[in-house]
Design a protein around this motif. Structure first.
Motif, PDB file in Angstrom:
ATOM      1  N   GLY A 135       0.789  -1.223   0.000  1.00 41.13           N
ATOM      2  CA  GLY A 135       0.000   0.000   0.000  1.00 41.13           C
ATOM      3  C   GLY A 135       0.818   1.268   0.000  1.00 41.13           C
ATOM      4  O   GLY A 135       0.261   2.368   0.037  1.00 41.13           O
ATOM      5  N   LYS A 136       2.152   1.153  -0.078  1.00 40.61           N
ATOM      6  CA  LYS A 136       3.018   2.331  -0.062  1.00 40.61           C
ATOM      7  C   LYS A 136       3.770   2.456  -1.373  1.00 40.61           C
ATOM      8  O   LYS A 136       4.307   1.463  -1.888  1.00 40.61           O
ATOM      9  CB  LYS A 136       4.006   2.243   1.105  1.00 40.61           C
ATOM     10  N   ARG A 137       3.811   3.655  -1.905  1.00 37.60           N
ATOM     11  CA  ARG A 137       4.459   3.914  -3.185  1.00 37.60           C
ATOM     12  C   ARG A 137       5.960   4.101  -3.001  1.00 37.60           C
ATOM     13  O   ARG A 137       6.431   4.727  -2.054  1.00 37.60           O
ATOM     14  CB  ARG A 137       3.848   5.172  -3.810  1.00 37.60           C
ATOM     15  N   HIS A 138       6.731   3.536  -3.926  1.00 34.25           N
ATOM     16  CA  HIS A 138       8.170   3.737  -3.918  1.00 34.25           C
ATOM     17  C   HIS A 138       8.689   3.665  -5.352  1.00 34.25           C
ATOM     18  O   HIS A 138       7.944   3.341  -6.280  1.00 34.25           O
ATOM     19  CB  HIS A 138       8.876   2.698  -3.041  1.00 34.25           C
ATOM     20  N   VAL A 139       9.948   3.971  -5.526  1.00 36.41           N
ATOM     21  CA  VAL A 139      10.597   3.847  -6.830  1.00 36.41           C
ATOM     22  C   VAL A 139      11.565   2.676  -6.780  1.00 36.41           C
ATOM     23  O   VAL A 139      12.428   2.608  -5.899  1.00 36.41           O
ATOM     24  CB  VAL A 139      11.353   5.140  -7.209  1.00 36.41           C
ATOM     25  N   SER A 140      11.387   1.742  -7.704  1.00 37.77           N
ATOM     26  CA  SER A 140      12.320   0.632  -7.840  1.00 37.77           C
ATOM     27  C   SER A 140      13.416   1.089  -8.793  1.00 37.77           C
ATOM     28  O   SER A 140      13.169   1.316  -9.981  1.00 37.77           O
ATOM     29  CB  SER A 140      11.605  -0.608  -8.400  1.00 37.77           C
ATOM     30  N   ALA A 141      14.628   1.261  -8.278  1.00 37.23           N
ATOM     31  CA  ALA A 141      15.700   1.907  -9.035  1.00 37.23           C
ATOM     32  C   ALA A 141      16.480   0.919  -9.883  1.00 37.23           C
ATOM     33  O   ALA A 141      16.876  -0.151  -9.413  1.00 37.23           O
ATOM     34  CB  ALA A 141      16.645   2.636  -8.090  1.00 37.23           C
ATOM     35  N   GLN A 142      16.703   1.309 -11.126  1.00 46.19           N
ATOM     36  CA  GLN A 142      17.631   0.571 -11.980  1.00 46.19           C
ATOM     37  C   GLN A 142      19.046   1.065 -11.728  1.00 46.19           C
ATOM     38  O   GLN A 142      19.977   0.278 -11.603  1.00 46.19           O
ATOM     39  CB  GLN A 142      17.279   0.752 -13.457  1.00 46.19           C
ATOM     40  N   THR A 143      19.204   2.391 -11.657  1.00 46.67           N
ATOM     41  CA  THR A 143      20.508   2.971 -11.350  1.00 46.67           C
ATOM     42  C   THR A 143      20.340   4.166 -10.411  1.00 46.67           C
ATOM     43  O   THR A 143      19.349   4.891 -10.486  1.00 46.67           O
ATOM     44  CB  THR A 143      21.240   3.461 -12.622  1.00 46.67           C
ATOM     45  N   ILE A 144      21.295   4.340  -9.519  1.00 45.26           N
ATOM     46  CA  ILE A 144      21.401   5.532  -8.678  1.00 45.26           C
ATOM     47  C   ILE A 144      22.861   5.961  -8.749  1.00 45.26           C
ATOM     48  O   ILE A 144      23.760   5.171  -8.486  1.00 45.26           O
ATOM     49  CB  ILE A 144      21.026   5.254  -7.208  1.00 45.26           C
ATOM     50  N   ARG A 145      23.086   7.207  -9.109  1.00 45.52           N
ATOM     51  CA  ARG A 145      24.469   7.692  -9.215  1.00 45.52           C
ATOM     52  C   ARG A 145      24.590   9.065  -8.575  1.00 45.52           C
ATOM     53  O   ARG A 145      23.644   9.869  -8.590  1.00 45.52           O
ATOM     54  CB  ARG A 145      24.919   7.760 -10.673  1.00 45.52           C
ATOM     55  N   PRO A 146      25.735   9.374  -8.000  1.00 42.05           N
ATOM     56  CA  PRO A 146      25.934  10.700  -7.421  1.00 42.05           C
ATOM     57  C   PRO A 146      26.040  11.762  -8.512  1.00 42.05           C
ATOM     58  O   PRO A 146      26.517  11.488  -9.617  1.00 42.05           O
ATOM     59  CB  PRO A 146      27.261  10.552  -6.658  1.00 42.05           C
ATOM     60  N   ILE A 147      25.584  12.973  -8.226  1.00 43.81           N
ATOM     61  CA  ILE A 147      25.680  14.094  -9.156  1.00 43.81           C
ATOM     62  C   ILE A 147      26.892  14.936  -8.774  1.00 43.81           C
ATOM     63  O   ILE A 147      26.997  15.411  -7.642  1.00 43.81           O
ATOM     64  CB  ILE A 147      24.393  14.945  -9.122  1.00 43.81           C
ATOM     65  N   GLU A 148      27.799  15.113  -9.732  1.00 40.68           N
ATOM     66  CA  GLU A 148      29.020  15.868  -9.472  1.00 40.68           C
ATOM     67  C   GLU A 148      28.862  17.349  -9.836  1.00 40.68           C
ATOM     68  O   GLU A 148      29.446  18.217  -9.196  1.00 40.68           O
ATOM     69  CB  GLU A 148      30.188  15.260 -10.265  1.00 40.68           C
ATOM     70  N   ASP A 149      28.094  17.620 -10.891  1.00 40.10           N
ATOM     71  CA  ASP A 149      27.900  18.995 -11.364  1.00 40.10           C
ATOM     72  C   ASP A 149      26.500  19.453 -10.989  1.00 40.10           C
ATOM     73  O   ASP A 149      25.511  18.906 -11.473  1.00 40.10           O
ATOM     74  CB  ASP A 149      28.094  19.051 -12.877  1.00 40.10           C
ATOM     75  N   HIS A 150      26.389  20.463 -10.121  1.00 38.85           N
ATOM     76  CA  HIS A 150      25.075  20.901  -9.635  1.00 38.85           C
ATOM     77  C   HIS A 150      24.212  21.471 -10.748  1.00 38.85           C
ATOM     78  O   HIS A 150      22.986  21.524 -10.609  1.00 38.85           O
ATOM     79  CB  HIS A 150      25.249  21.943  -8.523  1.00 38.85           C
ATOM     80  N   ASN A 151      24.808  21.881 -11.866  1.00 35.13           N
ATOM     81  CA  ASN A 151      24.014  22.369 -12.994  1.00 35.13           C
ATOM     82  C   ASN A 151      23.048  21.296 -13.501  1.00 35.13           C
ATOM     83  O   ASN A 151      21.985  21.611 -14.046  1.00 35.13           O
ATOM     84  CB  ASN A 151      24.925  22.811 -14.144  1.00 35.13           C
ATOM     85  N   GLU A 152      23.420  20.040 -13.317  1.00 35.41           N
ATOM     86  CA  GLU A 152      22.550  18.945 -13.759  1.00 35.41           C
ATOM     87  C   GLU A 152      21.208  18.978 -13.034  1.00 35.41           C
ATOM     88  O   GLU A 152      20.181  18.610 -13.603  1.00 35.41           O
ATOM     89  CB  GLU A 152      23.240  17.599 -13.524  1.00 35.41           C
TER      90      GLU A 152
END
Length: 270
Positions: A135-152
């Motif tokens: 009954g709870k919504r979540h995201v099943s992740a294929q990839t998670i990566r850190p962001i190095e450039d804040h412009n992204e």
């Protein structure tokens, strides 16, 4: 490009692509069961859009702006982390809300590479699908990566807004095609997801030569099914298949490429 045993083992799975660029198309599921499956193009969204996504009936595809969605991409900061033998869970927020993200592990020691660089209060980019469990919504992740450039981060929010406005008012988007063409170079600079402008702009200039060449080749594909990695390698003139595959996997990890009809076909995240 020489034959490479690495290709032979990467079959099945992946994201499928077809129909309109950001959802709304559908495909018949294998086996003739009659269940409609959404267009599987990658769509940039905010956490609020994830939380507010509609699911007309249980087990049906989620919808945002009235369009069916498949894989999504969003950015946010990590607030909480917990691990089990089968998955790593995070709470990720982007200023518009928080959502639970779950990344499944192939084995108990599989988290070593998948969690590198993912730290408390650091921005990350997530590609996955919306799921409901207990009954709870979540995201099943294929990839998670850190962001190095804040412009992204800013680029992502601009793209999410652009896609939503286009879906809500497609007539206005078509009417503005001339103006969009006149400002293509400016748009390419302001939007890291946009396709390269004809005759100008170099949105892949920050990539190393092999990655840049791959993105230029794949982003020109209009088949709707993606390009086979062997074909990409041949067009690159590469003699080392492993070098091409390594570059493709790095681009997928950065969210610039994603798999389509199977793990051997890739398309540019546009």
């Amino acid at each position: 490009m020489s034959e490479n045993p690495y290709y032979a083992g990467r079959e099945g799975g992946g994201f499928m692509q077809g129909g309109s660029p950001y959802g709304g198309g559908s495909q018949q599921s294998p086996g003739g069961e009659g269940r409609k499956r959404t267009n599987q193009s990658l769509r940039p969204v905010t956490v609020q859009q994830i939380l507010n996504a509609d699911q007309p009936v249980p087990e049906s595809d989620f919808q945002i702006d009235g369009a069916d969605i498949g894989p999504i991409q969003f950015v946010g900061t990590v607030h909480n982390k917990s691990s089990t033998a089968t998955n790593v869970s995070y709470e990720i927020g982007d200023g518009y809300g928080y959502v639970d993200v779950r990344q499944w592990l192939d084995s108990s020691d599989d988290d070593s590479g998948k969690t590198d660089g993912i730290e408390q209060d650091k921005f990350v980019s997530v590609i996955g699908t919306i799921k409901v469990f207990g009954g709870k919504r979540h995201v099943s992740a294929q990839t998670i990566r850190p962001i190095e450039d804040h412009n992204e981060v800013y680029h992502h929010f601009l793209k999410a807004l652009q896609v939503s406005l286009t879906i809500r008012n497609p007539g206005a988007a078509q009417g503005g095609a001339g103006a969009a063409g006149a400002n293509a170079n400016a748009n390419a600079n302001a939007n890291s997801y946009a396709a390269p402008a004809a005759g100008g702009g170099d949105m892949y200039g920050h990539l190393i030569p092999m990655q840049k060449k791959i993105m230029e080749i794949v982003s020109a594909d209009t088949s709707g099914e993606g390009m086979h990695v062997k074909h990409v390698g041949r067009m690159c003139g590469a003699v080392n298949g492993e070098e091409v595959m390594e570059a493709i996997e790095q681009l997928m990890g950065e969210g610039l490429l994603y798999s389509t009809i199977d793990d051997l076909h890739v398309a540019a995240a546009t």
